[in-house]
Motif scaffolding. Structure first.
Motif, PDB file in Angstrom:
ATOM      1  N   GLN A  16     -11.266   3.488 -21.895  1.00 40.75           N
ATOM      2  CA  GLN A  16     -10.763   3.622 -20.526  1.00 40.75           C
ATOM      3  C   GLN A  16     -10.069   2.346 -20.064  1.00 40.75           C
ATOM      4  N   LYS A  17     -10.550   1.206 -20.555  1.00 37.94           N
ATOM      5  CA  LYS A  17      -9.941  -0.079 -20.196  1.00 37.94           C
ATOM      6  C   LYS A  17      -8.831  -0.470 -21.183  1.00 37.94           C
ATOM      7  N   ARG A  18      -8.644   0.349 -22.230  1.00 41.38           N
ATOM      8  CA  ARG A  18      -7.645   0.087 -23.283  1.00 41.38           C
ATOM      9  C   ARG A  18      -7.794  -1.335 -23.840  1.00 41.38           C
ATOM     10  N   LEU A  19      -9.010  -1.655 -24.254  1.00 43.05           N
ATOM     11  CA  LEU A  19      -9.308  -2.992 -24.749  1.00 43.05           C
ATOM     12  C   LEU A  19      -8.813  -3.180 -26.186  1.00 43.05           C
ATOM     13  N   ASP A  20      -8.405  -4.396 -26.489  1.00 38.82           N
ATOM     14  CA  ASP A  20      -8.043  -4.801 -27.836  1.00 38.82           C
ATOM     15  C   ASP A  20      -8.841  -6.055 -28.168  1.00 38.82           C
ATOM     16  N   TYR A  21      -9.364  -6.113 -29.379  1.00 35.14           N
ATOM     17  CA  TYR A  21     -10.107  -7.278 -29.842  1.00 35.14           C
ATOM     18  C   TYR A  21      -9.484  -7.759 -31.140  1.00 35.14           C
ATOM     19  N   ILE A  22      -9.366  -9.071 -31.281  1.00 40.34           N
ATOM     20  CA  ILE A  22      -8.966  -9.667 -32.549  1.00 40.34           C
ATOM     21  C   ILE A  22      -9.958 -10.782 -32.817  1.00 40.34           C
ATOM     22  N   GLY A  23     -10.565 -10.747 -33.993  1.00 37.87           N
ATOM     23  CA  GLY A  23     -11.559 -11.755 -34.320  1.00 37.87           C
ATOM     24  C   GLY A  23     -12.119 -11.522 -35.692  1.00 37.87           C
ATOM     25  N   GLU A  24     -13.340 -11.941 -35.875  1.00 33.01           N
ATOM     26  CA  GLU A  24     -13.948 -11.777 -37.193  1.00 33.01           C
ATOM     27  C   GLU A  24     -15.452 -11.579 -37.086  1.00 33.01           C
ATOM     28  N   PHE A  25     -15.955 -10.916 -38.130  1.00 33.07           N
ATOM     29  CA  PHE A  25     -17.389 -10.773 -38.316  1.00 33.07           C
ATOM     30  C   PHE A  25     -17.795 -11.773 -39.391  1.00 33.07           C
ATOM     31  N   SER A  49      -8.694  -1.739 -31.609  1.00 36.07           N
ATOM     32  CA  SER A  49      -7.915  -1.261 -30.477  1.00 36.07           C
ATOM     33  C   SER A  49      -8.541   0.033 -29.977  1.00 36.07           C
ATOM     34  N   PHE A  50      -8.834   0.082 -28.694  1.00 41.08           N
ATOM     35  CA  PHE A  50      -9.458   1.254 -28.082  1.00 41.08           C
ATOM     36  C   PHE A  50      -8.450   1.909 -27.144  1.00 41.08           C
ATOM     37  N   GLY A  51      -8.417   3.237 -27.156  1.00 42.37           N
ATOM     38  CA  GLY A  51      -7.501   3.950 -26.274  1.00 42.37           C
ATOM     39  C   GLY A  51      -7.873   5.415 -26.160  1.00 42.37           C
ATOM     40  N   ILE A  52      -7.057   6.154 -25.427  1.00 42.59           N
ATOM     41  CA  ILE A  52      -7.256   7.590 -25.251  1.00 42.59           C
ATOM     42  C   ILE A  52      -5.966   8.269 -25.673  1.00 42.59           C
ATOM     43  N   ASP A  53      -6.074   9.287 -26.540  1.00 43.93           N
ATOM     44  CA  ASP A  53      -4.872   9.964 -27.048  1.00 43.93           C
ATOM     45  C   ASP A  53      -4.439  11.098 -26.110  1.00 43.93           C
TER      46      ASP A  53
END
Length: 173
Positions: A16-25, A49-53
Protein backbone atom coordinates in the motif's frame (compact mmCIF):
# COMPACT_ATOMS: atom_id res chain seq x y z
CA UNK A 1 27.81 1.33 5.25
CA UNK A 2 25.77 -1.84 5.09
CA UNK A 3 22.03 -1.46 4.73
CA UNK A 4 20.35 -4.38 6.47
CA UNK A 5 16.97 -5.52 5.25
CA UNK A 6 14.08 -6.50 7.55
CA UNK A 7 13.84 -10.23 8.22
CA UNK A 8 10.03 -10.18 8.22
CA UNK A 9 7.58 -7.66 6.81
CA UNK A 10 3.84 -7.10 6.45
CA UNK A 11 3.57 -7.24 2.64
CA UNK A 12 0.08 -5.71 2.47
CA UNK A 13 1.10 -2.54 4.31
CA UNK A 14 4.37 -2.35 2.38
CA UNK A 15 2.50 -2.72 -0.94
CA UNK A 16 0.00 0.00 0.00
CA UNK A 17 2.94 2.32 0.68
CA UNK A 18 4.76 1.04 -2.47
CA UNK A 19 7.95 0.52 -0.48
CA UNK A 20 11.29 -0.36 -2.04
CA UNK A 21 14.25 -1.75 -0.10
CA UNK A 22 17.84 -2.15 -1.23
CA UNK A 23 20.29 -3.79 1.12
CA UNK A 24 21.68 -7.09 2.19
CA UNK A 25 21.14 -10.05 4.44
CA UNK A 26 24.16 -11.21 6.40
CA UNK A 27 25.68 -14.47 5.17
CA UNK A 28 25.80 -15.82 8.75
CA UNK A 29 21.97 -15.59 8.92
CA UNK A 30 21.51 -17.74 5.78
CA UNK A 31 22.03 -21.05 7.58
CA UNK A 32 19.93 -23.18 5.20
CA UNK A 33 21.85 -21.83 2.22
CA UNK A 34 25.16 -22.51 4.00
CA UNK A 35 24.11 -26.16 4.48
CA UNK A 36 23.40 -26.49 0.74
CA UNK A 37 26.77 -25.22 -0.53
CA UNK A 38 30.47 -25.46 0.34
CA UNK A 39 30.53 -21.85 1.58
CA UNK A 40 28.67 -18.55 1.32
CA UNK A 41 31.32 -16.00 0.31
CA UNK A 42 29.30 -12.76 0.45
CA UNK A 43 26.28 -11.24 2.05
CA UNK A 44 23.09 -11.63 0.02
CA UNK A 45 22.57 -8.38 -1.89
CA UNK A 46 18.85 -7.88 -2.36
CA UNK A 47 16.39 -5.40 -3.83
CA UNK A 48 12.77 -5.70 -2.72
CA UNK A 49 9.87 -3.88 -4.31
CA UNK A 50 6.30 -3.96 -2.99
CA UNK A 51 3.27 -2.88 -4.98
CA UNK A 52 -0.28 -3.64 -6.09
CA UNK A 53 -0.99 -4.90 -9.62
CA UNK A 54 -3.99 -4.27 -11.90
CA UNK A 55 -5.90 -7.17 -10.33
CA UNK A 56 -5.47 -5.56 -6.90
CA UNK A 57 -3.04 -8.27 -5.81
CA UNK A 58 -0.14 -7.49 -3.53
CA UNK A 59 3.12 -8.08 -5.44
CA UNK A 60 6.63 -8.57 -4.07
CA UNK A 61 9.51 -8.36 -6.56
CA UNK A 62 12.81 -9.84 -5.43
CA UNK A 63 16.20 -9.39 -7.10
CA UNK A 64 19.03 -11.04 -5.16
CA UNK A 65 22.71 -11.90 -5.72
CA UNK A 66 25.18 -13.92 -3.70
CA UNK A 67 28.68 -15.32 -4.25
CA UNK A 68 28.97 -19.01 -3.32
CA UNK A 69 31.57 -21.76 -3.41
CA UNK A 70 30.35 -25.08 -4.84
CA UNK A 71 32.22 -28.37 -5.27
CA UNK A 72 32.72 -29.59 -8.84
CA UNK A 73 31.18 -33.04 -9.25
CA UNK A 74 33.83 -34.07 -11.82
CA UNK A 75 37.09 -33.11 -10.12
CA UNK A 76 35.85 -32.54 -6.53
CA UNK A 77 37.57 -29.13 -6.41
CA UNK A 78 35.78 -26.01 -5.09
CA UNK A 79 34.86 -23.19 -7.47
CA UNK A 80 33.13 -19.85 -7.05
CA UNK A 81 29.83 -18.96 -8.69
CA UNK A 82 27.59 -15.90 -8.51
CA UNK A 83 23.91 -16.80 -8.18
CA UNK A 84 21.44 -14.13 -9.31
CA UNK A 85 17.70 -14.67 -8.81
CA UNK A 86 14.67 -12.58 -9.77
CA UNK A 87 11.07 -13.48 -9.06
CA UNK A 88 7.61 -12.09 -8.30
CA UNK A 89 5.54 -13.23 -5.35
CA UNK A 90 2.09 -12.59 -3.98
CA UNK A 91 1.23 -13.31 -0.35
CA UNK A 92 -1.32 -16.02 0.43
CA UNK A 93 -2.85 -17.38 3.61
CA UNK A 94 -3.64 -20.89 2.35
CA UNK A 95 -2.97 -23.42 -0.40
CA UNK A 96 -6.40 -22.66 -1.88
CA UNK A 97 -5.41 -19.02 -2.36
CA UNK A 98 -2.10 -20.14 -3.87
CA UNK A 99 -3.93 -22.16 -6.53
CA UNK A 100 -5.95 -19.09 -7.55
CA UNK A 101 -2.86 -16.93 -8.16
CA UNK A 102 -1.96 -15.97 -11.74
CA UNK A 103 0.92 -18.04 -13.12
CA UNK A 104 3.28 -15.06 -13.20
CA UNK A 105 3.40 -15.00 -9.36
CA UNK A 106 4.79 -17.49 -6.90
CA UNK A 107 2.89 -17.83 -3.61
CA UNK A 108 4.51 -16.45 -0.46
CA UNK A 109 2.91 -17.88 2.68
CA UNK A 110 1.96 -15.41 5.40
CA UNK A 111 2.74 -16.40 8.99
CA UNK A 112 0.26 -16.14 11.89
CA UNK A 113 1.06 -12.41 12.26
CA UNK A 114 0.30 -11.61 8.60
CA UNK A 115 3.98 -11.21 7.77
CA UNK A 116 6.39 -12.89 5.35
CA UNK A 117 9.84 -14.14 6.30
CA UNK A 118 11.77 -12.31 3.57
CA UNK A 119 15.12 -13.96 4.35
CA UNK A 120 13.57 -17.44 4.08
CA UNK A 121 11.91 -16.46 0.79
CA UNK A 122 15.19 -15.21 -0.69
CA UNK A 123 17.07 -18.23 0.67
CA UNK A 124 14.53 -20.59 -0.91
CA UNK A 125 14.90 -18.90 -4.30
CA UNK A 126 18.69 -19.15 -4.19
CA UNK A 127 18.63 -22.79 -3.10
CA UNK A 128 16.16 -23.64 -5.89
CA UNK A 129 18.44 -22.00 -8.46
CA UNK A 130 21.52 -24.02 -7.45
CA UNK A 131 22.67 -26.50 -10.10
CA UNK A 132 21.77 -30.13 -9.40
CA UNK A 133 25.27 -31.29 -10.31
CA UNK A 134 27.64 -28.32 -10.10
CA UNK A 135 30.64 -28.55 -12.44
CA UNK A 136 33.36 -26.22 -13.67
CA UNK A 137 33.40 -25.11 -17.27
CA UNK A 138 35.23 -27.93 -19.12
CA UNK A 139 38.13 -25.55 -19.86
CA UNK A 140 38.67 -24.88 -16.12
CA UNK A 141 38.08 -28.41 -14.83
CA UNK A 142 41.04 -30.64 -13.98
CA UNK A 143 39.22 -33.66 -15.42
CA UNK A 144 39.56 -33.60 -19.20
CA UNK A 145 36.81 -34.70 -21.55
CA UNK A 146 38.85 -37.79 -22.44
CA UNK A 147 38.89 -38.81 -18.77
CA UNK A 148 35.09 -38.60 -18.60
CA UNK A 149 34.63 -41.61 -20.92
CA UNK A 150 34.58 -44.94 -19.11
CA UNK A 151 34.87 -48.37 -20.72
CA UNK A 152 34.49 -49.42 -24.31
CA UNK A 153 31.35 -49.04 -26.36
CA UNK A 154 30.73 -52.32 -28.17
CA UNK A 155 30.26 -52.15 -31.91
CA UNK A 156 26.91 -53.13 -33.31
CA UNK A 157 28.22 -56.53 -34.46
CA UNK A 158 29.41 -57.46 -30.96
CA UNK A 159 26.07 -56.83 -29.29
CA UNK A 160 23.64 -59.75 -29.13
CA UNK A 161 20.28 -59.27 -30.83
CA UNK A 162 17.67 -58.83 -28.08
CA UNK A 163 15.02 -60.40 -30.33
CA UNK A 164 17.01 -63.58 -31.06
CA UNK A 165 15.12 -65.45 -28.32
CA UNK A 166 11.82 -64.58 -30.01
CA UNK A 167 13.03 -66.18 -33.25
CA UNK A 168 13.82 -69.44 -31.41
CA UNK A 169 10.30 -69.44 -29.86
CA UNK A 170 8.75 -68.95 -33.28
CA UNK A 171 10.51 -72.03 -34.71
CA UNK A 172 9.34 -74.38 -31.93
CA UNK A 173 6.35 -76.62 -32.84
Amino acid sequence: MENRLPLTIDPIKAAQKRLDYIGEFLAKNASRLAESVDSVNSNIECALSFGIDQQRLCVIKIDAKVLLTLVCQRCQKPFEVCIHVKNKFSPVKSDAQAEDLPECYEPALLNEFGEIDILALVEDEIILSLPIAPVHDSQHCEVSEADMVFGEIPTEDDRPNPFAILASLKNKP
